[in-house]
Design a protein around this motif. Structure first.
Motif, short mmCIF file in Angstrom:
data_model
loop_
_atom_site.label_atom_id
_atom_site.label_comp_id
_atom_site.label_asym_id
_atom_site.label_seq_id
_atom_site.Cartn_x
_atom_site.Cartn_y
_atom_site.Cartn_z
N LYS A 24 32.59 40.42 29.36
CA LYS A 24 32.68 39.54 28.50
C LYS A 24 34.29 39.26 28.14
CE LYS A 24 28.46 39.68 26.20
NZ LYS A 24 27.52 39.96 25.06
N ALA A 25 34.88 38.53 28.59
CA ALA A 25 36.34 38.05 28.56
C ALA A 25 36.28 37.63 27.05
CB ALA A 25 36.62 37.00 29.34
N LEU A 26 35.33 36.87 26.24
CA LEU A 26 35.47 36.59 24.76
C LEU A 26 34.17 37.16 24.39
CD1 LEU A 26 36.81 32.99 24.54
CD2 LEU A 26 37.89 35.23 24.16
N SER A 45 47.73 42.15 28.13
CA SER A 45 47.10 41.53 29.18
C SER A 45 45.65 41.56 29.52
CB SER A 45 47.86 41.89 30.74
OG SER A 45 47.62 41.26 31.68
N GLY A 46 44.92 40.64 29.95
CA GLY A 46 43.44 40.77 30.24
C GLY A 46 42.52 40.73 29.01
N SER A 47 43.22 40.52 27.82
CA SER A 47 42.46 40.64 26.47
C SER A 47 41.58 39.41 26.24
CB SER A 47 43.49 40.92 25.23
OG SER A 47 44.27 40.08 25.35
N GLY A 48 41.92 38.24 26.88
CA GLY A 48 41.07 37.04 26.69
C GLY A 48 41.81 35.78 26.28
N LYS A 49 43.25 35.92 26.10
CA LYS A 49 43.87 35.07 25.53
C LYS A 49 43.77 33.95 26.28
CE LYS A 49 47.94 37.00 25.92
NZ LYS A 49 47.34 38.35 26.72
N SER A 50 43.98 33.83 27.61
CA SER A 50 43.75 32.44 28.03
C SER A 50 42.40 32.00 28.34
CB SER A 50 44.24 32.75 29.74
OG SER A 50 45.51 33.13 29.83
N THR A 51 41.45 32.87 28.18
CA THR A 51 40.07 32.29 28.16
C THR A 51 39.73 31.56 26.92
OG1 THR A 51 39.47 34.50 29.46
CG2 THR A 51 37.69 33.39 28.36
N LEU A 52 40.36 32.10 25.86
CA LEU A 52 40.28 31.29 24.51
C LEU A 52 40.94 30.20 24.82
CD1 LEU A 52 39.21 31.73 21.60
CD2 LEU A 52 41.32 32.51 20.98
N ASP A 171 49.93 28.42 26.50
CA ASP A 171 49.54 29.53 26.97
C ASP A 171 50.71 30.16 27.56
OD1 ASP A 171 48.28 31.78 27.82
OD2 ASP A 171 47.00 30.66 29.28
N GLU A 172 51.27 31.17 26.84
CA GLU A 172 52.61 31.83 27.30
C GLU A 172 53.56 30.96 27.70
OE1 GLU A 172 52.09 35.43 29.18
OE2 GLU A 172 49.78 35.53 28.72
N PRO A 173 54.10 30.07 26.54
CA PRO A 173 54.88 29.11 27.06
C PRO A 173 56.19 29.78 27.46
CG PRO A 173 54.69 29.16 24.74
CD PRO A 173 53.75 30.03 25.32
N THR A 204 50.40 34.49 23.64
CA THR A 204 51.74 34.95 24.25
C THR A 204 51.67 36.64 24.09
OG1 THR A 204 53.91 35.01 23.48
CG2 THR A 204 52.55 35.04 21.51
N HIS A 205 52.66 37.11 24.70
CA HIS A 205 52.84 38.44 24.56
C HIS A 205 54.23 38.53 23.90
CE1 HIS A 205 50.31 39.56 28.08
NE2 HIS A 205 51.17 38.80 28.90
N ASP A 206 55.01 37.41 23.51
CA ASP A 206 56.24 37.39 23.45
C ASP A 206 56.42 37.66 21.75
OD1 ASP A 206 58.91 36.92 22.97
OD2 ASP A 206 58.84 35.11 24.20
N LEU B 233 43.99 25.15 37.59
CA LEU B 233 45.33 25.72 36.83
C LEU B 233 45.51 26.98 37.45
CD1 LEU B 233 44.85 24.52 33.26
CD2 LEU B 233 46.39 23.68 34.85
N ARG B 234 44.43 27.67 37.73
CA ARG B 234 44.57 29.07 38.25
C ARG B 234 45.17 29.11 39.46
NH1 ARG B 234 40.00 31.15 35.94
NH2 ARG B 234 38.72 30.05 37.46
N ALA B 235 44.82 27.96 40.29
CA ALA B 235 45.41 28.01 41.80
C ALA B 235 46.83 28.33 41.85
CB ALA B 235 44.95 26.97 42.40
N1 LIG Z 1 37.67 33.27 36.72
C1 LIG Z 1 37.50 34.75 36.32
N2 LIG Z 1 36.65 35.56 37.01
C2 LIG Z 1 36.28 36.85 36.60
N3 LIG Z 1 36.92 37.20 35.65
C3 LIG Z 1 37.87 36.44 35.07
C4 LIG Z 1 38.10 35.42 35.32
N4 LIG Z 1 39.12 34.84 34.66
C5 LIG Z 1 39.39 35.86 33.71
N5 LIG Z 1 38.58 36.77 33.84
C6 LIG Z 1 38.64 38.19 33.23
O1 LIG Z 1 38.63 37.83 31.80
C7 LIG Z 1 39.56 38.95 31.15
C8 LIG Z 1 40.53 37.97 30.19
O2 LIG Z 1 41.25 37.46 30.97
P1 LIG Z 1 42.53 36.23 30.53
O3 LIG Z 1 42.94 35.46 31.38
O4 LIG Z 1 41.84 35.58 29.22
O5 LIG Z 1 43.33 37.29 29.93
P2 LIG Z 1 44.81 37.05 29.16
O6 LIG Z 1 44.77 37.73 27.59
O7 LIG Z 1 45.22 35.84 29.18
O8 LIG Z 1 45.53 38.10 29.83
P3 LIG Z 1 47.56 37.79 30.43
O9 LIG Z 1 48.28 38.10 29.14
O10 LIG Z 1 47.31 38.59 31.41
O11 LIG Z 1 47.40 36.09 30.73
C9 LIG Z 1 40.16 39.57 32.09
O12 LIG Z 1 39.59 41.02 32.27
C10 LIG Z 1 40.14 38.88 33.35
O13 LIG Z 1 39.87 39.77 34.55
#
Ligand SMILES: Nc1ncnc2c1ncn2[C@@H]1O[C@H](COP(=O)(O)OP(=O)(O)OP(=O)(O)O)[C@@H](O)[C@H]1O
Ligand SMILES: [Mg+2]
Lengths: 247, 237
Positions: A24-26, A45-52, A171-173, A204-206, B233-235
């Motif tokens: 569950k990324a979110l 990193s990996g907390s789900g920011k980009s997913t959100l 996203d992390e500009p 951001t992490h910034d 975008l991921r690419a």
């Molecule tokens: N396409 C995907 N398939 C599987 N897992 C994914 C996918 N995209 C993201 N994840 C997982 O979802 C979680 C959240 O990812 P996300 O990219 O939102 O993190 P983030 O907070 O943006 O990290 P960062 O600061 O490194 O960019 C991570 O554990 C990642 O491994």
């Protein structure tokens, strides 16, 4: 423009399935963002920011829960309505800039106006105006490869403003920029926020971002850990910067 | 005009479809900028069509030559006089006719195979071009490009290349065979029949080349358009 919130998310869940595991990324993110706010989404990193970010920007569909932009449920929009939203309502800024490499700065900035159906002359005029706003009036015809990282991100910011969006998603500009350039970009975003009233949502992490944000949303493991107002934070910034040095 | 309205009264608008000319403008720019990659795609079509055209032109020449031989024979039958050269022509024609016909059919098949191979080549080339532009396409979608616009970009780009390359391919094939025949048979075969057939074949080559490139682009263009923006975008570059 009576509504007070530009963006609202309700119980957002995004699951990724890998083999027989689901991640569950979110995990139930509910967040209301005021019009004209500068909001930072922080988290490891990996907390789900980009997913959100992707869910709010309509770039990816959440597994469940909803996103409302100006009180419209994004899930109810068809492709053409979604494209309109991406074109007119939201401006995107990416960590990797994502300029079109084969186009000049001006062409990049003008592209969204093309999609919006603006005439070429009008679009070029708007493009020049925006590039001047971000301090690149002298670099109109440079390709991205001929610009520094900071300059490329400025072009991207100018592009995100092309159709007068009410929201800028970033996203992390500053993720790929050095300290000073990052600071400049943050100041630029802040001035846009103040002068033009654009809502800025930035993942951001910034920690430099903390200074300019109205609110900070801390995310951990796909959940909102806490939301802080900036005024409650001032005292702690010194302490945080100490922590950043440890990383 | 009534527009759909959300529960709270916000008007929901739809993205406009861009005029065709805009798509043409952007695709032509894209061809120009990626000139060498475009040329490689085009070279595949050009060679395929050149081969096709040369085979068809050979048939045209054989037919023209045959007509000429038949005329001489008719003259002979009427009791007319033939020059020494004409006698040689008639004799060699009789010897060659069967062989030429068999080789001709075989070549026709080969040229069709060549066209199929070149279609697969274009598909491959366009797929690579889509992969190369993953990020760009995703970005365009974030900026408000509709799927149909992305499809148009790829179709215009490939059909334009296909058309130009086919015409050039025809010219190459036509020129090579014509020069060879000129050396072998002299100027007499270049009559009205030859010119008419050349013109017809030029149109045919252009049409076949363009249609094949169009067919070859359907899958790559569809793939590009259907790609969700996040994937793009991921690419990495
Ligand atoms: N396409 C995907 N398939 C599987 N897992 C994914 C996918 N995209 C993201 N994840 C997982 O979802 C979680 C959240 O990812 P996300 O990219 O939102 O993190 P983030 O907070 O943006 O990290 P960062 O600061 O490194 O960019 C991570 O554990 C990642 O491994
Ligand atoms: Mg991220």
């Amino acid at each position: 423009m009576a509504n007070e919130y530009v963006v609202r998310t309700k119980d957002l869940v995004k699951e990724y399935t890998m083999g027989d595991q689901t991640l569950k990324a979110l995990n139930g993110v509910s967040l209301d963002i005021y019009r004209g706010e500068y909001i930072s989404i922080m988290g490891p990193s990996g907390s789900g920011k980009s997913t959100l970010f992707n869910a709010v920007g309509g770039l990816d569909k959440p597994s469940s829960g909803s996103v409302f932009i100006n009180d419209v449920d994004m899930a109810q929009l068809d492709a053409q309505e979604l494209a309109y939203l991406r074109c007119h309502t939201i401006g995107y800024i990416f960590q990797t800039f994502n300029l079109i490499p084969v186009m000049t700065a001006l062409e990049n900035v003008t592209l969204p106006t093309v999609f919006a159906g603006m005439s070429t002359d009008e679009g070029v005029e708007r493009g020049i105006e925006l590039l001047e706003l971000v301090g690149l009036g002298g670099r109109l015809h440079h390709k991205p490869s001929e610009l520094s990282g900071g300059q490329q991100q400025r072009v991207a910011i100018a592009r995100s403003l092309a159709n007068n969006p009410s929201i800028i998603l970033a996203d992390e500009p500053t993720g790929n920029l050095d300290l000073n350039t990052g600071k400049e970009i943050i100041d630029l975003l802040k001035s846009l926020n103040k002068d033009q009233g654009v809502t800025i949502i930035s993942a951001t992490h910034d920690l430099k971002m903390l200074d300019v944000s109205d609110r900070i949303v801390w995310i951990r493991d796909g959940q909102i850990a806490k939301v802080e107002e900036r005024k409650d934070l001032d005292i702690r910034i010194g302490e945080m910067e100490g922590q950043e040095a440890l990383h | 005009m009534s527009e759909p309205v959300s529960a709270s009264g916000t008007v929901i608008r739809r993205q406009i479809k861009l005029p065709f000319t805009k798509a043409v403008e952007i695709s032509l720019k894209s061809i120009r900028i990626r000139f060498w990659r475009s040329m490689i795609t085009a070279a595949g079509i050009l060679l395929g069509i050149a081969f096709f055209a040369s085979v068809r032109m050979s048939a045209v020449f054989s037919h023209a030559q045959q007509t000429r031989v038949d005329e001489k024979r008719a003259t002979l039958a009427r009791g007319g006089k033939l020059s020494a050269e004409d006698v040689i022509l008639i004799n060699s024609a009789a010897a060659n006719a069967k062989e030429e016909a068999a080789a001709g059919t075989r070549l026709q098949w080969l040229s069709i195979m060549a066209l199929l191979v070149c279609t697969v080549g274009i598909t491959n080339s366009m797929l690579m071009s889509v992969t190369e532009r993953f990020k760009e396409i995703g970005t365009m979608k974030c900026l408000g490009a509709l799927d149909s616009f992305i499809v148009k970009l790829f179709f215009i780009e490939s059909c334009f290349l296909g058309f130009i390359a086919s015409v050039l391919g025809f010219v190459v094939g036509w020129l090579v065979i014509s020069l060879i025949r000129l050396a072998m048979d002299g100027v007499e075969v270049f009559g009205p029949y030859f010119w008419m057939q050349s013109l017809r074949l030029c149109g045919q080559s252009a049409a076949i080349g363009t249609v094949l490139t169009f067919l070859a682009t359907i899958f790559p263009a569809y793939r590009a358009a259907k790609m969700p923006p996040v994937a793009a975008l991921r690419a990495e570059v």
